[in-house]
Enzyme design. Structure first.
Site, PDB file in Angstrom:
ATOM      1  N   ASP A 103     -48.787  -3.787 -45.840  1.00 12.01           N
ATOM      2  CA  ASP A 103     -48.414  -4.505 -44.532  1.00 12.01           C
ATOM      3  C   ASP A 103     -49.552  -5.041 -43.717  1.00 12.01           C
ATOM      4  OD1 ASP A 103     -46.093  -4.760 -45.609  1.00 12.01           O
ATOM      5  OD2 ASP A 103     -44.958  -3.556 -44.272  1.00 12.01           O
TER       6      ASP A 103
ATOM      7  N   GLN B 227     -39.217  -0.638 -51.209  1.00 11.23           N
ATOM      8  CA  GLN B 227     -37.763  -1.116 -51.021  1.00 11.23           C
ATOM      9  C   GLN B 227     -37.168  -0.766 -52.329  1.00 11.23           C
ATOM     10  OE1 GLN B 227     -38.607  -5.008 -49.779  1.00 11.23           O
ATOM     11  NE2 GLN B 227     -39.123  -4.407 -47.641  1.00 11.23           N
TER      12      GLN B 227
HETATM   13  C1  S3P Z   1     -40.677  -1.673 -46.568  1.00 12.40           C
HETATM   14  C2  S3P Z   1     -41.533  -1.550 -47.816  1.00 12.40           C
HETATM   15  C3  S3P Z   1     -42.752  -2.743 -48.134  1.00 12.40           C
HETATM   16  C4  S3P Z   1     -43.263  -3.050 -46.702  1.00 12.40           C
HETATM   17  C5  S3P Z   1     -42.062  -3.653 -46.052  1.00 12.40           C
HETATM   18  C6  S3P Z   1     -41.125  -2.434 -45.519  1.00 12.40           C
HETATM   19  C7  S3P Z   1     -39.848  -0.662 -46.379  1.00 12.40           C
HETATM   20  O1  S3P Z   1     -42.215  -3.531 -49.046  1.00 12.40           O
HETATM   21  O2  S3P Z   1     -44.062  -4.315 -47.413  1.00 12.40           O
HETATM   22  O3  S3P Z   1     -42.649  -4.207 -44.742  1.00 12.40           O
HETATM   23  O4  S3P Z   1     -39.277  -0.180 -45.224  1.00 12.40           O
HETATM   24  O5  S3P Z   1     -39.461   0.148 -47.396  1.00 12.40           O
HETATM   25  P1  S3P Z   1     -42.213  -3.339 -50.609  1.00 12.40           P
HETATM   26  O6  S3P Z   1     -41.250  -2.229 -50.986  1.00 12.40           O
HETATM   27  O7  S3P Z   1     -41.708  -4.824 -51.181  1.00 12.40           O
HETATM   28  O8  S3P Z   1     -43.773  -3.154 -51.019  1.00 12.40           O
END
Ligand code: S3P
Length: 448
Positions: free
Chosen positions: A325, A179
Protein backbone atom coordinates in the site's frame (compact mmCIF):
# COMPACT_ATOMS: atom_id res chain seq x y z
CA UNK A 1 -3.46 4.74 -21.39
CA UNK A 2 -4.58 7.37 -18.94
CA UNK A 3 -6.89 6.33 -16.09
CA UNK A 4 -9.80 8.69 -15.84
CA UNK A 5 -11.24 9.99 -12.64
CA UNK A 6 -14.34 8.13 -11.41
CA UNK A 7 -15.83 11.46 -10.39
CA UNK A 8 -15.20 14.97 -11.63
CA UNK A 9 -16.34 16.77 -8.52
CA UNK A 10 -14.96 16.70 -5.01
CA UNK A 11 -12.35 18.10 -2.73
CA UNK A 12 -9.19 19.56 -4.20
CA UNK A 13 -5.89 20.04 -2.38
CA UNK A 14 -3.91 23.17 -3.32
CA UNK A 15 -0.27 23.05 -2.25
CA UNK A 16 2.49 25.65 -2.32
CA UNK A 17 6.07 24.33 -2.27
CA UNK A 18 7.14 23.28 1.22
CA UNK A 19 10.63 22.56 2.54
CA UNK A 20 10.44 20.18 5.50
CA UNK A 21 8.21 18.31 7.97
CA UNK A 22 8.70 18.84 11.68
CA UNK A 23 7.09 18.04 15.02
CA UNK A 24 4.93 15.10 16.07
CA UNK A 25 2.28 13.43 13.94
CA UNK A 26 -0.24 11.00 15.41
CA UNK A 27 -1.77 8.99 12.60
CA UNK A 28 -5.24 7.40 12.89
CA UNK A 29 -5.82 3.74 13.71
CA UNK A 30 -4.86 0.92 11.38
CA UNK A 31 -7.50 0.34 8.71
CA UNK A 32 -6.92 -3.41 8.28
CA UNK A 33 -7.16 -4.05 12.01
CA UNK A 34 -10.17 -1.75 12.43
CA UNK A 35 -12.19 -3.78 9.88
CA UNK A 36 -11.23 -7.03 11.56
CA UNK A 37 -12.02 -5.74 15.07
CA UNK A 38 -15.64 -5.18 14.00
CA UNK A 39 -15.96 -8.46 12.11
CA UNK A 40 -14.55 -10.55 14.95
CA UNK A 41 -16.16 -8.60 17.80
CA UNK A 42 -19.44 -8.82 15.88
CA UNK A 43 -19.47 -12.63 15.78
CA UNK A 44 -17.84 -13.24 19.18
CA UNK A 45 -19.67 -14.16 22.34
CA UNK A 46 -19.52 -11.29 24.85
CA UNK A 47 -18.54 -7.63 24.98
CA UNK A 48 -15.55 -6.49 22.89
CA UNK A 49 -14.08 -3.07 23.55
CA UNK A 50 -11.98 -1.51 20.82
CA UNK A 51 -9.70 1.52 21.33
CA UNK A 52 -7.98 3.37 18.50
CA UNK A 53 -10.60 2.31 15.91
CA UNK A 54 -10.18 4.16 12.59
CA UNK A 55 -13.22 6.39 12.15
CA UNK A 56 -12.69 6.50 8.42
CA UNK A 57 -15.38 5.81 5.86
CA UNK A 58 -14.12 2.30 4.98
CA UNK A 59 -14.14 0.85 8.49
CA UNK A 60 -17.37 2.68 9.36
CA UNK A 61 -19.08 0.90 6.45
CA UNK A 62 -18.04 -2.41 8.00
CA UNK A 63 -19.40 -1.25 11.37
CA UNK A 64 -22.74 -0.31 9.79
CA UNK A 65 -22.88 -3.68 8.00
CA UNK A 66 -22.76 -5.50 11.35
CA UNK A 67 -25.39 -3.18 12.81
CA UNK A 68 -27.57 -4.07 9.82
CA UNK A 69 -27.11 -7.75 10.72
CA UNK A 70 -28.43 -7.15 14.23
CA UNK A 71 -25.25 -6.62 16.26
CA UNK A 72 -25.49 -3.91 18.92
CA UNK A 73 -22.51 -1.59 18.51
CA UNK A 74 -21.91 1.62 20.45
CA UNK A 75 -19.45 4.36 19.57
CA UNK A 76 -17.93 6.21 22.52
CA UNK A 77 -15.21 8.89 22.45
CA UNK A 78 -12.67 9.15 19.64
CA UNK A 79 -11.78 5.67 18.42
CA UNK A 80 -13.83 3.86 21.08
CA UNK A 81 -16.21 1.14 19.93
CA UNK A 82 -18.09 -1.41 22.04
CA UNK A 83 -19.60 -4.49 20.41
CA UNK A 84 -22.17 -6.59 22.24
CA UNK A 85 -21.58 -9.91 20.49
CA UNK A 86 -24.01 -12.78 20.93
CA UNK A 87 -22.17 -15.30 18.79
CA UNK A 88 -22.64 -16.27 15.16
CA UNK A 89 -26.14 -17.67 15.66
CA UNK A 90 -27.48 -14.23 16.63
CA UNK A 91 -26.57 -12.63 13.30
CA UNK A 92 -29.48 -12.07 10.94
CA UNK A 93 -29.49 -11.62 7.17
CA UNK A 94 -29.28 -7.89 6.34
CA UNK A 95 -32.67 -6.52 5.26
CA UNK A 96 -31.14 -4.56 2.33
CA UNK A 97 -27.94 -4.73 0.25
CA UNK A 98 -24.84 -3.83 2.26
CA UNK A 99 -22.90 -0.86 0.83
CA UNK A 100 -19.17 -1.05 1.53
CA UNK A 101 -18.05 2.16 -0.21
CA UNK A 102 -14.46 2.06 -1.43
CA UNK A 103 -13.35 -0.93 0.62
CA UNK A 104 -11.90 -4.08 -0.92
CA UNK A 105 -11.08 -5.38 2.57
CA UNK A 106 -14.69 -4.92 3.71
CA UNK A 107 -16.08 -6.70 0.67
CA UNK A 108 -13.63 -9.59 0.40
CA UNK A 109 -13.45 -10.48 4.11
CA UNK A 110 -17.18 -10.09 4.65
CA UNK A 111 -17.94 -12.32 1.65
CA UNK A 112 -15.83 -15.11 3.14
CA UNK A 113 -17.37 -14.69 6.57
CA UNK A 114 -20.98 -14.56 5.36
CA UNK A 115 -20.55 -17.46 2.94
CA UNK A 116 -19.21 -19.57 5.81
CA UNK A 117 -22.05 -18.53 8.15
CA UNK A 118 -24.58 -19.14 5.35
CA UNK A 119 -26.05 -15.65 5.65
CA UNK A 120 -27.53 -14.53 2.33
CA UNK A 121 -26.66 -10.95 1.41
CA UNK A 122 -25.82 -8.64 -1.46
CA UNK A 123 -22.66 -6.55 -1.12
CA UNK A 124 -22.09 -3.44 -3.23
CA UNK A 125 -19.64 -0.56 -3.38
CA UNK A 126 -18.66 2.67 -5.09
CA UNK A 127 -17.46 3.02 -8.71
CA UNK A 128 -13.88 2.04 -7.79
CA UNK A 129 -14.87 -1.07 -5.80
CA UNK A 130 -17.35 -2.07 -8.51
CA UNK A 131 -14.44 -2.35 -10.95
CA UNK A 132 -12.26 -4.57 -8.75
CA UNK A 133 -11.63 -8.29 -9.31
CA UNK A 134 -13.64 -10.64 -7.06
CA UNK A 135 -13.11 -13.99 -8.81
CA UNK A 136 -9.96 -14.30 -6.73
CA UNK A 137 -12.26 -14.93 -3.73
CA UNK A 138 -15.35 -16.31 -5.47
CA UNK A 139 -13.40 -19.19 -7.07
CA UNK A 140 -11.94 -20.64 -3.85
CA UNK A 141 -15.16 -19.99 -1.89
CA UNK A 142 -17.11 -21.81 -4.61
CA UNK A 143 -14.70 -24.74 -4.27
CA UNK A 144 -15.78 -24.84 -0.61
CA UNK A 145 -19.42 -25.07 -1.70
CA UNK A 146 -20.48 -21.40 -1.60
CA UNK A 147 -22.86 -19.93 -4.16
CA UNK A 148 -21.90 -16.34 -4.99
CA UNK A 149 -23.17 -14.34 -7.95
CA UNK A 150 -20.94 -11.59 -9.35
CA UNK A 151 -21.51 -8.76 -11.78
CA UNK A 152 -20.12 -8.89 -15.28
CA UNK A 153 -16.40 -9.75 -15.42
CA UNK A 154 -16.42 -11.13 -11.88
CA UNK A 155 -16.84 -7.71 -10.26
CA UNK A 156 -19.25 -6.46 -7.53
CA UNK A 157 -22.06 -6.45 -6.61
CA UNK A 158 -21.73 -9.88 -5.02
CA UNK A 159 -24.75 -11.90 -3.94
CA UNK A 160 -24.17 -14.67 -1.42
CA UNK A 161 -26.89 -17.32 -1.58
CA UNK A 162 -27.93 -20.01 0.90
CA UNK A 163 -26.12 -23.32 0.46
CA UNK A 164 -25.34 -26.43 2.45
CA UNK A 165 -22.54 -25.90 5.03
CA UNK A 166 -19.14 -25.31 3.42
CA UNK A 167 -16.33 -27.85 3.31
CA UNK A 168 -12.73 -26.99 4.18
CA UNK A 169 -10.20 -26.89 1.31
CA UNK A 170 -6.48 -26.68 0.78
CA UNK A 171 -5.89 -23.73 -1.55
CA UNK A 172 -2.77 -22.36 -3.20
CA UNK A 173 -3.25 -18.64 -3.76
CA UNK A 174 -2.05 -17.46 -7.20
CA UNK A 175 -1.35 -13.91 -5.94
CA UNK A 176 0.04 -12.45 -2.70
CA UNK A 177 -3.16 -11.15 -1.11
CA UNK A 178 -4.10 -10.92 2.56
CA UNK A 179 -7.69 -10.25 1.53
CA UNK A 180 -7.93 -13.52 -0.40
CA UNK A 181 -6.17 -15.46 2.37
CA UNK A 182 -8.47 -13.92 4.98
CA UNK A 183 -11.68 -14.50 3.00
CA UNK A 184 -10.85 -18.22 2.73
CA UNK A 185 -9.78 -18.57 6.39
CA UNK A 186 -12.93 -16.79 7.58
CA UNK A 187 -15.09 -19.09 5.46
CA UNK A 188 -13.07 -21.99 6.90
CA UNK A 189 -13.94 -20.87 10.42
CA UNK A 190 -17.46 -22.25 9.89
CA UNK A 191 -16.70 -24.98 7.34
CA UNK A 192 -16.35 -28.68 8.08
CA UNK A 193 -12.79 -29.97 8.52
CA UNK A 194 -9.67 -27.85 8.16
CA UNK A 195 -9.03 -25.08 5.65
CA UNK A 196 -5.46 -24.32 4.57
CA UNK A 197 -4.17 -21.45 2.44
CA UNK A 198 -0.68 -21.48 0.88
CA UNK A 199 0.64 -18.08 -0.25
CA UNK A 200 3.30 -17.16 -2.82
CA UNK A 201 4.77 -14.42 -0.54
CA UNK A 202 4.30 -12.99 2.95
CA UNK A 203 1.16 -10.88 3.32
CA UNK A 204 -0.23 -9.09 6.36
CA UNK A 205 -1.26 -11.56 9.07
CA UNK A 206 -3.70 -9.45 11.10
CA UNK A 207 -6.48 -12.00 10.59
CA UNK A 208 -4.39 -14.81 12.08
CA UNK A 209 -3.14 -12.69 15.00
CA UNK A 210 -6.47 -11.13 15.87
CA UNK A 211 -8.39 -14.42 15.63
CA UNK A 212 -5.97 -15.83 18.20
CA UNK A 213 -6.80 -12.85 20.44
CA UNK A 214 -10.45 -13.97 20.19
CA UNK A 215 -9.47 -17.46 21.30
CA UNK A 216 -9.35 -19.18 17.89
CA UNK A 217 -6.55 -21.59 17.02
CA UNK A 218 -4.82 -20.73 13.74
CA UNK A 219 -1.79 -22.76 12.69
CA UNK A 220 0.87 -20.95 10.71
CA UNK A 221 3.87 -22.62 9.15
CA UNK A 222 6.00 -20.67 6.70
CA UNK A 223 3.71 -19.36 3.98
CA UNK A 224 0.76 -21.57 4.99
CA UNK A 225 -2.09 -20.89 7.42
CA UNK A 226 -4.72 -23.40 8.59
CA UNK A 227 -7.91 -23.09 10.55
CA UNK A 228 -10.17 -25.80 11.95
CA UNK A 229 -13.89 -25.26 11.36
CA UNK A 230 -16.46 -24.93 14.12
CA UNK A 231 -14.46 -22.73 16.51
CA UNK A 232 -16.31 -20.01 18.44
CA UNK A 233 -14.85 -16.55 19.14
CA UNK A 234 -14.74 -15.22 22.69
CA UNK A 235 -14.95 -11.43 23.14
CA UNK A 236 -11.79 -9.56 24.05
CA UNK A 237 -10.57 -5.98 24.31
CA UNK A 238 -8.03 -4.59 21.91
CA UNK A 239 -6.18 -1.43 21.01
CA UNK A 240 -5.62 -0.67 17.35
CA UNK A 241 -2.20 0.95 16.75
CA UNK A 242 -1.51 3.83 14.35
CA UNK A 243 -1.64 2.80 10.69
CA UNK A 244 1.84 2.39 9.19
CA UNK A 245 0.26 2.96 5.77
CA UNK A 246 -0.94 6.40 6.89
CA UNK A 247 2.46 7.05 8.48
CA UNK A 248 4.10 6.26 5.13
CA UNK A 249 3.25 9.66 3.61
CA UNK A 250 5.00 11.37 6.50
CA UNK A 251 7.90 8.91 6.55
CA UNK A 252 8.51 9.69 2.87
CA UNK A 253 7.96 13.45 3.21
CA UNK A 254 10.36 13.79 6.14
CA UNK A 255 12.94 11.26 4.87
CA UNK A 256 13.47 13.09 1.57
CA UNK A 257 13.82 16.64 2.90
CA UNK A 258 17.00 17.74 4.73
CA UNK A 259 15.89 19.90 7.66
CA UNK A 260 13.00 17.62 8.59
CA UNK A 261 12.75 16.07 12.04
CA UNK A 262 9.49 14.26 12.60
CA UNK A 263 8.22 11.90 15.29
CA UNK A 264 5.41 9.41 14.72
CA UNK A 265 4.37 7.78 18.02
CA UNK A 266 2.45 4.51 18.38
CA UNK A 267 2.79 3.10 14.86
CA UNK A 268 1.93 -0.55 14.11
CA UNK A 269 5.12 -2.45 13.27
CA UNK A 270 3.77 -5.83 12.19
CA UNK A 271 6.71 -7.32 10.21
CA UNK A 272 4.37 -8.06 7.30
CA UNK A 273 3.80 -4.29 6.95
CA UNK A 274 7.21 -2.68 7.53
CA UNK A 275 8.60 -2.94 3.99
CA UNK A 276 8.27 0.82 3.59
CA UNK A 277 10.86 1.39 6.33
CA UNK A 278 13.24 -1.16 4.79
CA UNK A 279 12.88 0.37 1.32
CA UNK A 280 13.36 3.95 2.57
CA UNK A 281 16.43 2.86 4.55
CA UNK A 282 17.89 1.25 1.41
CA UNK A 283 17.38 4.66 -0.24
CA UNK A 284 19.43 6.23 2.57
CA UNK A 285 16.67 7.40 4.94
CA UNK A 286 17.36 8.00 8.64
CA UNK A 287 14.50 6.35 10.51
CA UNK A 288 14.94 5.53 14.18
CA UNK A 289 12.67 2.96 15.84
CA UNK A 290 12.23 3.25 19.61
CA UNK A 291 9.96 2.26 22.48
CA UNK A 292 9.13 -1.08 20.87
CA UNK A 293 6.28 -2.87 22.63
CA UNK A 294 3.48 -5.35 21.91
CA UNK A 295 -0.19 -4.30 22.14
CA UNK A 296 -2.98 -6.79 21.55
CA UNK A 297 -0.65 -9.26 19.85
CA UNK A 298 0.74 -6.63 17.45
CA UNK A 299 4.16 -4.93 17.65
CA UNK A 300 4.07 -1.14 18.02
CA UNK A 301 6.86 1.48 18.13
CA UNK A 302 7.64 5.18 17.92
CA UNK A 303 9.38 6.36 14.76
CA UNK A 304 11.68 9.34 14.37
CA UNK A 305 12.80 10.58 10.97
CA UNK A 306 15.59 12.96 10.12
CA UNK A 307 15.57 14.28 6.58
CA UNK A 308 18.34 13.71 4.06
CA UNK A 309 18.82 13.38 0.30
CA UNK A 310 17.59 9.95 -0.83
CA UNK A 311 19.14 7.88 -3.61
CA UNK A 312 17.51 5.65 -6.20
CA UNK A 313 17.55 1.85 -5.83
CA UNK A 314 16.18 -1.29 -7.47
CA UNK A 315 13.50 -2.18 -4.91
CA UNK A 316 14.07 -5.82 -3.85
CA UNK A 317 11.06 -7.84 -5.03
CA UNK A 318 10.80 -9.68 -1.72
CA UNK A 319 9.85 -6.35 -0.10
CA UNK A 320 6.96 -5.63 -2.50
CA UNK A 321 4.19 -7.50 -0.63
CA UNK A 322 5.44 -6.02 2.66
CA UNK A 323 4.93 -2.47 1.35
CA UNK A 324 2.09 -3.00 -1.13
CA UNK A 325 0.00 0.00 0.00
CA UNK A 326 3.01 2.29 0.32
CA UNK A 327 4.12 2.35 -3.33
CA UNK A 328 2.28 5.57 -4.23
CA UNK A 329 4.27 7.33 -1.49
CA UNK A 330 7.48 5.49 -2.43
CA UNK A 331 7.05 6.62 -6.07
CA UNK A 332 7.20 10.20 -4.77
CA UNK A 333 10.34 9.42 -2.73
CA UNK A 334 11.89 8.03 -5.93
CA UNK A 335 10.73 11.02 -8.00
CA UNK A 336 12.86 13.31 -5.82
CA UNK A 337 15.79 10.95 -5.17
CA UNK A 338 19.22 11.12 -6.73
CA UNK A 339 19.43 8.63 -9.63
CA UNK A 340 17.13 5.93 -10.85
CA UNK A 341 14.64 3.77 -8.92
CA UNK A 342 13.32 0.58 -10.48
CA UNK A 343 10.18 -1.16 -9.20
CA UNK A 344 9.41 -4.66 -10.49
CA UNK A 345 7.11 -7.49 -9.40
CA UNK A 346 4.41 -5.04 -8.29
CA UNK A 347 1.61 -5.82 -10.80
CA UNK A 348 -0.90 -6.08 -7.91
CA UNK A 349 -0.71 -2.26 -7.77
CA UNK A 350 -2.81 -2.23 -10.93
CA UNK A 351 -5.88 -3.69 -9.14
CA UNK A 352 -5.99 -1.48 -6.05
CA UNK A 353 -8.50 1.36 -5.51
CA UNK A 354 -7.11 2.61 -8.84
CA UNK A 355 -4.42 1.31 -11.17
CA UNK A 356 -1.77 2.86 -8.95
CA UNK A 357 1.09 2.42 -11.42
CA UNK A 358 -0.86 4.36 -14.06
CA UNK A 359 -2.24 7.04 -11.75
CA UNK A 360 1.14 7.72 -10.12
CA UNK A 361 2.97 7.74 -13.47
CA UNK A 362 0.43 10.11 -15.07
CA UNK A 363 0.36 12.38 -12.01
CA UNK A 364 4.12 12.57 -11.49
CA UNK A 365 4.64 13.29 -15.20
CA UNK A 366 2.04 16.08 -14.95
CA UNK A 367 4.10 17.53 -12.07
CA UNK A 368 7.33 17.46 -14.13
CA UNK A 369 8.61 14.05 -12.98
CA UNK A 370 10.56 11.60 -15.13
CA UNK A 371 8.83 8.23 -14.85
CA UNK A 372 8.18 5.34 -17.23
CA UNK A 373 5.53 2.82 -16.25
CA UNK A 374 6.06 -0.88 -16.94
CA UNK A 375 3.54 -3.74 -16.70
CA UNK A 376 4.71 -4.66 -13.18
CA UNK A 377 6.21 -1.44 -11.87
CA UNK A 378 8.06 1.69 -12.98
CA UNK A 379 11.41 3.27 -13.71
CA UNK A 380 11.69 6.61 -11.97
CA UNK A 381 14.55 9.05 -12.53
CA UNK A 382 14.79 11.52 -9.66
CA UNK A 383 14.74 15.32 -10.18
CA UNK A 384 13.13 18.47 -8.79
CA UNK A 385 9.48 18.70 -9.84
CA UNK A 386 8.04 21.82 -11.45
CA UNK A 387 4.47 21.55 -10.13
CA UNK A 388 1.11 21.39 -11.91
CA UNK A 389 -2.14 19.46 -11.63
CA UNK A 390 -2.17 15.78 -10.58
CA UNK A 391 -5.39 13.76 -10.67
CA UNK A 392 -5.66 11.30 -7.76
CA UNK A 393 -8.53 9.63 -9.67
CA UNK A 394 -10.38 9.32 -6.36
CA UNK A 395 -7.71 7.18 -4.69
CA UNK A 396 -6.90 8.17 -1.10
CA UNK A 397 -3.29 7.00 -1.23
CA UNK A 398 -2.42 8.70 -4.53
CA UNK A 399 -4.02 11.95 -3.26
CA UNK A 400 -1.89 12.00 -0.11
CA UNK A 401 1.24 10.97 -2.03
CA UNK A 402 0.87 13.81 -4.57
CA UNK A 403 0.48 16.18 -1.61
CA UNK A 404 3.91 15.10 -0.30
CA UNK A 405 5.35 15.89 -3.75
CA UNK A 406 5.04 19.59 -2.79
CA UNK A 407 8.19 18.99 -0.69
CA UNK A 408 10.24 18.38 -3.87
CA UNK A 409 8.50 20.85 -6.17
CA UNK A 410 9.49 24.36 -7.24
CA UNK A 411 5.94 25.31 -8.24
CA UNK A 412 2.46 24.90 -6.75
CA UNK A 413 0.62 21.58 -6.99
CA UNK A 414 -3.10 20.96 -7.32
CA UNK A 415 -4.38 17.49 -6.43
CA UNK A 416 -7.82 16.63 -7.81
CA UNK A 417 -10.56 14.34 -6.49
CA UNK A 418 -9.44 14.03 -2.87
CA UNK A 419 -12.74 13.11 -1.14
CA UNK A 420 -11.66 9.53 -0.55
CA UNK A 421 -8.81 10.61 1.73
CA UNK A 422 -11.56 10.25 4.33
CA UNK A 423 -11.68 6.50 3.75
CA UNK A 424 -8.40 5.99 5.61
CA UNK A 425 -7.14 9.32 6.96
CA UNK A 426 -9.77 11.82 8.12
CA UNK A 427 -8.07 15.13 9.01
CA UNK A 428 -5.05 14.50 6.76
CA UNK A 429 -4.86 18.08 5.41
CA UNK A 430 -4.91 19.65 8.90
CA UNK A 431 -2.30 17.23 10.25
CA UNK A 432 -0.04 17.62 7.19
CA UNK A 433 -0.43 21.40 7.41
CA UNK A 434 0.63 21.42 11.06
CA UNK A 435 3.72 19.35 10.16
CA UNK A 436 4.85 21.74 7.41
CA UNK A 437 2.93 21.26 4.15
CA UNK A 438 1.34 24.43 2.76
CA UNK A 439 -1.98 22.77 1.97
CA UNK A 440 -5.46 24.20 1.45
CA UNK A 441 -8.59 22.19 0.81
CA UNK A 442 -11.34 23.45 -1.44
CA UNK A 443 -14.59 21.98 -2.59
CA UNK A 444 -15.59 22.17 -6.19
CA UNK A 445 -15.55 21.01 -9.72
CA UNK A 446 -12.40 19.31 -10.89
CA UNK A 447 -13.21 19.13 -14.60
CA UNK A 448 -10.19 17.93 -16.50
C1 S3P B 1 -5.54 -5.52 3.08
C2 S3P B 1 -4.81 -6.26 2.19
C3 S3P B 1 -4.15 -5.68 1.00
C4 S3P B 1 -4.05 -4.16 1.11
C5 S3P B 1 -5.33 -3.53 1.57
C6 S3P B 1 -5.72 -4.07 2.94
C7 S3P B 1 -6.15 -6.21 4.24
O1 S3P B 1 -4.92 -5.98 -0.15
O2 S3P B 1 -3.67 -3.62 -0.14
O3 S3P B 1 -5.21 -2.14 1.64
O4 S3P B 1 -6.63 -5.51 5.17
O5 S3P B 1 -6.18 -7.45 4.26
P1 S3P B 1 -4.65 -7.31 -1.04
O6 S3P B 1 -5.05 -8.47 -0.25
O7 S3P B 1 -5.52 -7.11 -2.27
O8 S3P B 1 -3.18 -7.27 -1.38
Amino acid sequence: MTQTSSSTAGRTFQLEPAIALNGTVRVPGDKSMSHRSIMFGGIAQGVTEVQGFLEGEDSLHTLEAFQAMGVKIERGGAGEVTLYGRGVAALTAPPAPIYLGNSGTGMRLLTGLLAGMNIPATLSGDASLTGRPMRRIVDPLSQMGASILTGENGTPPLTIRNTAPLTGIEYTCPMASAQVKSAILLAGLHASGTTTVHEPAITRDHTERMLRGFGVEVDVSGLSASIRGGQQLTATSLTVPGDISSSAFFLVGASMTPGSNLTLPGVGMNPSRTGVIDILRLMGANIRISNERVTGGEPVADLEVEGTRLKGIHVPEELVSLAIDEFPALFVAAAGAEGETIVTGAEELRVKETDRIQVMADGLRALGGDISDTPDGAIIRGKRLSGGVADSCGDHRTAMSFSMASLISDGPITVLDCDNVNTSFPGFAQIAGAAGLHIMESQGSTDT
